[in-house]
Design an enzyme around this catalytic site. Structure first.
Site, PDB file in Angstrom:
ATOM      1  N   CYS A   1      -7.834  -0.141   7.834  1.00  0.00           N
ATOM      2  CA  CYS A   1      -6.732   0.800   7.692  1.00  0.00           C
ATOM      3  C   CYS A   1      -6.282   1.211   9.091  1.00  0.00           C
ATOM      4  O   CYS A   1      -7.109   1.521   9.947  1.00  0.00           O
ATOM      5  CB  CYS A   1      -7.165   2.028   6.902  1.00  0.00           C
TER       6      CYS A   1
ATOM      7  N   CYS B   1       1.389   4.089   3.692  1.00  0.00           N
ATOM      8  CA  CYS B   1       2.258   4.114   4.881  1.00  0.00           C
ATOM      9  C   CYS B   1       3.660   3.617   4.563  1.00  0.00           C
ATOM     10  O   CYS B   1       4.057   2.550   5.002  1.00  0.00           O
ATOM     11  CB  CYS B   1       1.659   3.247   5.982  1.00  0.00           C
TER      12      CYS B   1
ATOM     13  N   GLN C   1      -7.402  20.201   7.665  1.00  0.00           N
ATOM     14  CA  GLN C   1      -6.234  19.377   8.011  1.00  0.00           C
ATOM     15  C   GLN C   1      -6.682  17.978   8.431  1.00  0.00           C
ATOM     16  O   GLN C   1      -7.680  17.833   9.129  1.00  0.00           O
ATOM     17  CB  GLN C   1      -5.453  20.023   9.163  1.00  0.00           C
TER      18      GLN C   1
ATOM     19  N   CYS D   1       0.836  -1.203   0.000  1.00  0.00           N
ATOM     20  CA  CYS D   1       0.000   0.000   0.000  1.00  0.00           C
ATOM     21  C   CYS D   1       0.872   1.255   0.000  1.00  0.00           C
ATOM     22  O   CYS D   1       1.857   1.336   0.727  1.00  0.00           O
ATOM     23  CB  CYS D   1      -0.893  -0.018   1.239  1.00  0.00           C
TER      24      CYS D   1
ATOM     25  N   CYS E   1       3.785  22.399   4.340  1.00  0.00           N
ATOM     26  CA  CYS E   1       3.683  20.948   4.235  1.00  0.00           C
ATOM     27  C   CYS E   1       4.736  20.391   3.289  1.00  0.00           C
ATOM     28  O   CYS E   1       4.695  19.225   2.925  1.00  0.00           O
ATOM     29  CB  CYS E   1       2.277  20.541   3.807  1.00  0.00           C
TER      30      CYS E   1
HETATM   31  N1  SAH Z   1      -4.633  27.217   6.523  1.00  0.00           N
HETATM   32  C1  SAH Z   1      -5.645  26.283   6.113  1.00  0.00           C
HETATM   33  C2  SAH Z   1      -5.464  25.747   4.703  1.00  0.00           C
HETATM   34  C3  SAH Z   1      -4.075  25.330   4.304  1.00  0.00           C
HETATM   35  S1  SAH Z   1      -3.971  24.345   2.844  1.00  0.00           S
HETATM   36  C4  SAH Z   1      -5.735  25.147   7.101  1.00  0.00           C
HETATM   37  O1  SAH Z   1      -4.834  24.910   7.886  1.00  0.00           O
HETATM   38  O2  SAH Z   1      -6.763  24.461   7.111  1.00  0.00           O
HETATM   39  C5  SAH Z   1      -3.678  25.483   1.598  1.00  0.00           C
HETATM   40  C6  SAH Z   1      -4.875  26.237   1.139  1.00  0.00           C
HETATM   41  O3  SAH Z   1      -4.432  27.114   0.121  1.00  0.00           O
HETATM   42  C7  SAH Z   1      -5.999  25.415   0.536  1.00  0.00           C
HETATM   43  O4  SAH Z   1      -7.204  25.773   1.167  1.00  0.00           O
HETATM   44  C8  SAH Z   1      -6.012  25.843  -0.937  1.00  0.00           C
HETATM   45  O5  SAH Z   1      -7.313  25.866  -1.484  1.00  0.00           O
HETATM   46  C9  SAH Z   1      -5.451  27.220  -0.866  1.00  0.00           C
HETATM   47  N2  SAH Z   1      -4.766  27.746  -2.060  1.00  0.00           N
HETATM   48  C10 SAH Z   1      -4.095  27.074  -3.013  1.00  0.00           C
HETATM   49  N3  SAH Z   1      -3.541  27.923  -3.883  1.00  0.00           N
HETATM   50  C11 SAH Z   1      -3.876  29.174  -3.482  1.00  0.00           C
HETATM   51  C12 SAH Z   1      -3.598  30.477  -3.987  1.00  0.00           C
HETATM   52  N4  SAH Z   1      -2.859  30.657  -5.055  1.00  0.00           N
HETATM   53  N5  SAH Z   1      -4.086  31.518  -3.293  1.00  0.00           N
HETATM   54  C13 SAH Z   1      -4.837  31.361  -2.187  1.00  0.00           C
HETATM   55  N6  SAH Z   1      -5.140  30.146  -1.674  1.00  0.00           N
HETATM   56  C14 SAH Z   1      -4.668  29.068  -2.315  1.00  0.00           C
END
Ligand code: SAH
Length: 479
Positions: free
Chosen positions: A167, A86, A307, A83, A437
């Site tokens: 899972c 993981c 998240q 898989c 990330c």
């Molecule tokens: N801070 C939030 C989301 C983080 S993930 C949390 O912790 O839940 C990154 C986010 O960026 C996603 O929601 C995605 O839709 C958005 N995103 C991607 N490209 C972007 C861009 N060019 N401008 C603004 N937001 C964007």
């Protein structure tokens, strides 16, 4: 070096995707070849068969572990090796944390150009129980060679589906959903009930589930290659999902009652690797589930980003708040704000928060989330951060928001666009909190910000994807 030859190799390092790295001498020219071998660990001595040869490196498959690494453990999941979910499960958890910490350190040094970065790095934040932590599952559906329905995860680097009944990183209710979805597929035992990537035909592509870990609310969304689910298909789906939840709630696996709140479909008729299409329709119940982060309640719909590891999310947001060093009264931007999670968590500590996010539904959710929680000092903008923020900076007439005290960014893996980083430096906040990330793009952006006068002061590494190779990092930069 010839394909299919076998070599004995000592694994001395570990690569970006968790694969072991060893070296072998090419006897003809004395050159050293790097050999990448999946499923091996630092400290393994292994018999490796060469599967692909490039100019200066090669890929191998492990045939036999001759001497086992001291960090090798028996994976709790029997499907761990096949898989793709993981890829580190055979590594002891402490070693996984060390690996991720080192990965961040090495990126910040090599790409970010920061020397002595370990002095500003906190010890890694791991989980007490690094299993059953995911609140979201996206299970592909297809058929195996014999034509049987398979539900599970993709095998590493391919789109062949590893069939799973259990899972070890998802919420345990998913095992029951898989079981009852198999019943559903049996009931509508037609050739075209499961999607086939090859022929781009068939109905069900993915099963998406989300569980609010604090509220116990469950959402199930079928991603389908059609506009509608037939009436009896829909009714039977809801009925079986209710049974799945009932069986889970009365089983020995249950720690908390799960409540089915939302059953929906997502329409994806494109020939694409993207899992979700752009529209959802409710089949039963609500269009969203609710969950808490800290004291704040969030509405979460199938399409919006949330998240996946709720325990570590809380820890990451707490760290972002700590690194923001707010005293109250400050103006803060939260860029890439999703459904406003970080913005709303920060709002209690700041004077005013501006959030920006590209997905319109997420911004709708963010506004609704602010309203539901009675938070009045947050304002949200929809659009690409690299377009909305420079435009705001050019056109806003008052200084409010143009020169914030703190800017938080939490971009997707590709990091921030250069023009956004330029604008951030014009906005000249005292501090930038970078939540990332992907350590490689984080390091690239930290370098750009360093050249603009921002110094990385503190780094915290979080294991939000236990047993996998991904890692979350929070960096504080100050002017
Ligand atoms: N801070 C939030 C989301 C983080 S993930 C949390 O912790 O839940 C990154 C986010 O960026 C996603 O929601 C995605 O839709 C958005 N995103 C991607 N490209 C972007 C861009 N060019 N401008 C603004 N937001 C964007």
């Amino acid at each position: 070096m010839i394909k299919n030859d076998c070599y004995e190799v000592y694994i001395e390092d570990i690569g970006n995707d968790g694969e072991g790295i060893g070296h072998i001498e090419d006897r003809q020219n004395g050159k050293s070849f790097a050999l990448f071998v999946k499923d091996t660990l630092i400290g393994d001595r292994a018999l490796v068969r060469i599967i692909k040869v490039k100019k200066t490196y090669a890929y191998g498959r492990v045939e036999q572990i001759i001497e086992s690494s001291p960090y090798r453990v028996h994976p709790v999941c029997e499907k761990a090796r096949s898989c793709g979910g993981c890829s580190l499960m055979h590594m002891s958890y402490d070693k996984q944390l060390e690996y991720k910490w080192n990965k961040v350190k090495s990126c910040l040094e090599r790409i970010g150009g920061i020397s002595g970065v370990d002095a500003i790095m906190e010890p890694p934040y791991g989980m007490e129980l690094p299993y059953f932590y995911r609140n979201k599952m996206q299970l592909p559906v297809g058929r195996d060679r014999e034509g049987r329905i398979v539900i599970g995860f993709y095998a590493g680097r391919t789109h062949s589906i590893v069939d799973l009944d259990k899972c070890h990183i998802g919420h345990p209710v998913n095992d029951y959903i898989i079981k009852y979805m198999r019943k559903w597929f049996r009931k509508f035992d037609r050739e075209d009930i499961a999607y086939s990537e090859e022929s781009h035909s068939g109905l069900v592509r993915h099963i998406l589930t989300r569980v609010g870990f604090r509220t116990g609310e469950l959402m199930v969304c079928l991603v389908i290659n059609k506009d509608e689910l037939g009436k009896s298909e829909g009714e039977s789906l809801v009925c079986l999902l209710k049974e799945a939840v009932k069986e889970y709630n009365t089983s020995k696996d249950t720690e908390q009652e799960i409540i089915l709140k939302s059953v929906s479909i997502n329409i994806n008729k494109e020939k694409t690797n993207r899992i979700l299409g752009s529209h959802c329709k409710v089949v039963w119940g609500r269009s969203y589930i609710q969950d808490y982060i800290g004291d704040i309640l969030f509405n979460i719909s199938p399409m919006s980003f949330y998240q996946v590891n709720p325990v570590q999310t809380k820890a990451i947001y707490d760290k972002a708040i700590e690194y923001a060093e707010l005293k109250g009264g400050e103006t803060v931007w939260d860029m890439y704000c999703g459904i406003g999670t970080i913005s709303l968590c920060l709002a209690a500590y700041a004077g005013k928060v501006f959030g920006v996010e590209v997905v319109p539904q997420a911004i709708e959710d963010a506004k609704e989330n602010a309203r539901v929680n009675g938070i009045e000092n947050a304002r949200f903008f929809c659009g690409k951060a690299e377009e909305v923020v420079p435009e705001f900076y050019r056109e806003a007439d008052s200084d409010e928001g143009k020169h914030p005290d703190v800017i938080v960014v939490d971009p997707p893996r590709k990091g921030c666009e250069k023009v956004l980083l330029d604008t951030i430096s014009f906005m000249a906040p005292d501090r930038i909190v970078y939540v990332s990330c992907d350590p490689a793009t984080l390091a690239r952006d930290v370098k750009i910000l360093s050249d603009k006068g921002y110094r990385p002061e503190k780094v915290a590494v979080f294991d939000a994807f236990c047993q996998g190779t991904h890692v979350e990092t929070v960096v504080q930069l100050s002017h």
